[in-house]
Design a protein around this motif. Sequence first.
Motif, PDB file in Angstrom:
ATOM      1  N   UNK A   1       0.836  -1.201   0.000  1.00  0.00           N
ATOM      2  CA  UNK A   1       0.000   0.000   0.000  1.00  0.00           C
ATOM      3  C   UNK A   1       0.867   1.246   0.000  1.00  0.00           C
ATOM      4  N   UNK A   2       1.750   1.346  -0.973  1.00  0.00           N
ATOM      5  CA  UNK A   2       2.587   2.530  -1.114  1.00  0.00           C
ATOM      6  C   UNK A   2       1.979   3.459  -2.143  1.00  0.00           C
ATOM      7  N   UNK A   3       2.161   4.755  -1.956  1.00  0.00           N
ATOM      8  CA  UNK A   3       1.635   5.714  -2.905  1.00  0.00           C
ATOM      9  C   UNK A   3       1.722   7.120  -2.363  1.00  0.00           C
ATOM     10  N   UNK A   4       0.902   7.998  -2.919  1.00  0.00           N
ATOM     11  CA  UNK A   4       0.908   9.401  -2.525  1.00  0.00           C
ATOM     12  C   UNK A   4      -0.521   9.937  -2.537  1.00  0.00           C
ATOM     13  N   UNK A   5      -0.766  10.895  -1.648  1.00  0.00           N
ATOM     14  CA  UNK A   5      -2.033  11.626  -1.653  1.00  0.00           C
ATOM     15  C   UNK A   5      -1.760  12.976  -2.296  1.00  0.00           C
ATOM     16  N   UNK A   6      -2.514  13.304  -3.340  1.00  0.00           N
ATOM     17  CA  UNK A   6      -2.290  14.546  -4.071  1.00  0.00           C
ATOM     18  C   UNK A   6      -3.394  15.535  -3.718  1.00  0.00           C
ATOM     19  N   UNK A   7      -2.990  16.604  -3.036  1.00  0.00           N
ATOM     20  CA  UNK A   7      -3.935  17.650  -2.657  1.00  0.00           C
ATOM     21  C   UNK A   7      -3.498  18.952  -3.291  1.00  0.00           C
ATOM     22  N   UNK A   8      -4.311  19.986  -3.102  1.00  0.00           N
ATOM     23  CA  UNK A   8      -3.984  21.275  -3.695  1.00  0.00           C
ATOM     24  C   UNK A   8      -4.214  22.409  -2.729  1.00  0.00           C
ATOM     25  N   UNK A   9      -3.744  23.575  -3.106  1.00  0.00           N
ATOM     26  CA  UNK A   9      -3.975  24.760  -2.300  1.00  0.00           C
ATOM     27  C   UNK A   9      -5.369  25.327  -2.545  1.00  0.00           C
ATOM     28  N   UNK A  10      -6.053  24.802  -3.562  1.00  0.00           N
ATOM     29  CA  UNK A  10      -7.354  25.341  -3.950  1.00  0.00           C
ATOM     30  C   UNK A  10      -7.962  24.385  -4.978  1.00  0.00           C
ATOM     31  N   UNK A  11      -9.174  24.696  -5.419  1.00  0.00           N
ATOM     32  CA  UNK A  11      -9.769  23.944  -6.513  1.00  0.00           C
ATOM     33  C   UNK A  11      -9.233  24.465  -7.851  1.00  0.00           C
ATOM     34  N   UNK A  12      -9.280  23.623  -8.871  1.00  0.00           N
ATOM     35  CA  UNK A  12      -8.809  23.986 -10.223  1.00  0.00           C
ATOM     36  C   UNK A  12      -7.361  24.466 -10.236  1.00  0.00           C
ATOM     37  N   UNK A  13      -6.554  23.888  -9.352  1.00  0.00           N
ATOM     38  CA  UNK A  13      -5.151  24.288  -9.296  1.00  0.00           C
ATOM     39  C   UNK A  13      -4.261  23.365 -10.132  1.00  0.00           C
ATOM     40  N   UNK A  14      -4.830  22.235 -10.588  1.00  0.00           N
ATOM     41  CA  UNK A  14      -4.081  21.317 -11.436  1.00  0.00           C
ATOM     42  C   UNK A  14      -3.835  19.949 -10.842  1.00  0.00           C
ATOM     43  N   UNK A  15      -4.578  19.577  -9.802  1.00  0.00           N
ATOM     44  CA  UNK A  15      -4.367  18.280  -9.148  1.00  0.00           C
ATOM     45  C   UNK A  15      -4.581  17.115 -10.108  1.00  0.00           C
ATOM     46  N   UNK A  16      -5.642  17.206 -10.912  1.00  0.00           N
ATOM     47  CA  UNK A  16      -5.968  16.097 -11.810  1.00  0.00           C
ATOM     48  C   UNK A  16      -4.899  15.917 -12.879  1.00  0.00           C
TER      49      UNK A  16
END
Length: 247
Positions: A1-16
């Motif tokens: 179960x290795x991986x990363x959680x990708x969050x952002x400083x805001x919406x529509x910041x480019x996470x996807x």
Amino acid sequence: MAGFFITGTDTDVGKTIVTGLISAALNKRGTNTIPYKPVQSGSFFRENQLYAPDVDTYEKMNNKAFPQSSTYLLEAPVSPHLAARWDTVTVKEDKIYTDYLHLSNACDCILVEGAGGVAVPIIDENYCVSDLMKDLKLPVIVVARAGLGTINHTTLTVHYIRQLGLPITGIIMNGFENSEKQAQQENVNMIEKMTNVPVIGQLPFVQKIEQFLDNEELILSLIEQINIEFLIKMWREQTNERSKQLG
């Protein structure tokens, strides 16, 4: 179960886009990687069935299907807690965790993309993205804007994540423009000094990038702007540590 959680400083910041780029890069290097969007608001209908736009982006960038990469699909493009209320859907954290375990056991690396920023409510004020991050216990990648305001937003986000007791792997900044090069590079320098977190990616601004997701040349050029080797190194360290814990 290795991986990363990708969050952002805001919406529509480019996470996807970042999630798609990292998953594509790791898959091209032979690391079986699955991107996962637990709760997707703003879903759309395709052939009379709701579909996750973020998963659609992952699939185009990887040229690969990820049929189980979303747990809850909600129609309204608003905060997940409100979209669920309007859709009369009950979001359950244990269902998300079960799906996460299933996917993580089926791959080498899982990339979990949050909704909006760290403090966005998923169910109500008592279960936010931050609570999901604590449940999954993955190292965090923060996606931030390159331009004005990013020093404040990024520093606050990093402090919030540290209060959760989670490690931060790095920051990826999105939307660099040649006309703002000097000021935006100073943003990078100051964020690294103020947070003591490395900026591991600097992505250029791409007009209407959604129209070019199947352009392999563009995708490869963007991947080159992210320190993928560093991420692979951190993923291997995770894998080794978890193996020791199990052994």
